[in-house]
Write an enzyme that holds these catalytic residues in place. Sequence first.
Site, mmCIF file in Angstrom:
data_model
loop_
_atom_site.group_PDB
_atom_site.id
_atom_site.type_symbol
_atom_site.label_atom_id
_atom_site.label_comp_id
_atom_site.label_asym_id
_atom_site.label_seq_id
_atom_site.Cartn_x
_atom_site.Cartn_y
_atom_site.Cartn_z
ATOM 1 C CG PHE A 1 -1.863 -1.095 1.364
ATOM 2 C CD1 PHE A 1 -3.122 -1.029 0.801
ATOM 3 C CD2 PHE A 1 -1.519 -2.235 2.073
ATOM 4 C CE1 PHE A 1 -4.022 -2.081 0.924
ATOM 5 C CE2 PHE A 1 -2.405 -3.282 2.214
ATOM 6 C CZ PHE A 1 -3.667 -3.217 1.632
ATOM 7 C CG ASP A 2 1.274 5.821 -1.638
ATOM 8 O OD1 ASP A 2 2.251 6.008 -0.871
ATOM 9 O OD2 ASP A 2 0.712 6.726 -2.258
ATOM 10 N N GLY A 3 0.758 5.253 1.277
ATOM 11 C CA GLY A 3 0.157 5.818 2.476
ATOM 12 C C GLY A 3 -0.918 6.839 2.197
#
Length: 572
Positions: free
Chosen positions: A426-428
């Site tokens: 995941f990206d944040g």
Amino acid sequence: MSQTSLKQKKKNEPGMRYSKESLDAEKRKDPDKTGARLSTQGSQEIPVPNTDSRGNIVRNQWSRTSRSPSTGAPSVDEPRSRNSIAKVQLAPNSTATSRTSSASPSQHEASPPPQTSEKLSISQTPQTRPITPLDSQPPTPPEPEPNSKRTSKVYGGSEPWNLRETRDTKEGQLRDYAHSCDSRELIIPKSHYPRTPPTEWKSYVQRRLQYGTSVDVDQECLSEAQQRQRQQMEEDEVDEAYWTSVSMLYEKIPSCARPRPPKPKHAITIAVSSRALFNMVDDRRIYEEEGLEKYMEYQLTNENVILTPGPAFRFVKALQHVNSRLRDLYPEEQDLFDIVLMTNNHAQVGVRLINSVNHYGLLIDRFCLTGGKSPIGYLKAYLTNLYLSADSEKVQEAIKEGIASATMFAGAKDMAYCDTQLRVAFDGDAVLFSDESEHIAKEHGLDKFFQHETLFENKPLAQGPLKGFLEDLGKLQKKFYAKDERLLCPIRTYLVTARSAASSGARVLKTLRRWGLEIDEALFLAGAPKGPILVKIRPHIFFDDQMFHIEAAQKFGTITAHVPYGIAQKRN
């Protein structure tokens, strides 16, 4: 001495038992009695067969059905045994002397009386005796067996000799037939009775045509109701035989290892489009260039042609592996991944999709084919937790509906993926978290961004569109942790962000802690490219909100999913 005196002397001899006067006296006493009866000690009278002077049995010569009704029988009074006395009475209207009366006294004395050492059977009336002609000779009784206890020459049975001979003949024939059957002498040609192999099943109609029917019913003679009833009975017999054969077939097939899908209210539903699951680039080109009718014709012609895997294929396979591990630890588990194939294709294309799904062994039981309409309206009805599609417009519609969605892109290179562990990266910002920090970085620059994150370090970030999916993964991870399977957990999560750990990383980790979520690996890149890191991780799917990160990861062969959410979409 004169001839008259000689005759009178003969009449008065003691050896002469019968005289004309005695015969006349007997006639006057009982003129209604005919034949002879035997009086025994009991009250029952038993008929005694008539005999001639030599002891032979004479039957029916003086019966009432005789040809000479005027002829009567002489009376004979002879002792039959020590316990019985025979009384023979003459029939009326007798005018002639019988053969026994005309015989000489010496003949009467020489002929021994018949013996009756065995008790006679039940009496038989003269009416039941068979009629025999006068000139016929009586049958000769059979000789007694050597070891038999019977010594009487008179047959005391209740049936005549000729009937007994007929019965003995039939019994002999039956014994001969049974013996021939036991010795397998009875041979029937096989062509008359065709035999069906035990492994071959034939319907009732086929068997009826083969063997025929014992009674041929004329259909024209039956009423319409009877014909319908007869036809319904035949159809019921055929159906019963069919279902019997089907049940026997299923008993021979080994039990299927395909598990039942979980209930939707407990499952983690992942909706995947057909273009995301399979590679349908050529099919899409036919639809755009030649129209819907040519596209439909192409799909029907190639429905047995298996589709090649698409960008979401490996992700779906990894989800099935997690389900398998959960069922091993918890046989009654319902918190499982449930994959739904959701597409706007026509129902006629469903056959090809089903064949491809079964070919690869994918456990996809629920399909949604909308026939050209957008399937977004069905996402909430299916309780969808994540929607993956190759159409960015439909993904944006789902994001607006509040459903976690992403657009799938395949990697430019082939990459080996782990088959025993689901890996999700995941990206944040604008993916797990809101785009609050993105607004500050885009509008005020990185310095203001770092100051803002340090100031609000203890304030949790707002949730983003993929926060719910991370919670679902964390819930399943805890089930493996409870069984002491942390190191062997089939789910592993990654946080791959462009943030700097020193300046803005603390707020991210504290936010995850506040949410009660654990991330297995957190990679803070501080603006460095993500592609090389993703090659090392080799995730089954990588979520990011910015297309330049997606394109950079694609070049290294990573399967990516673009999340169209946040301020970055407006600027692009």
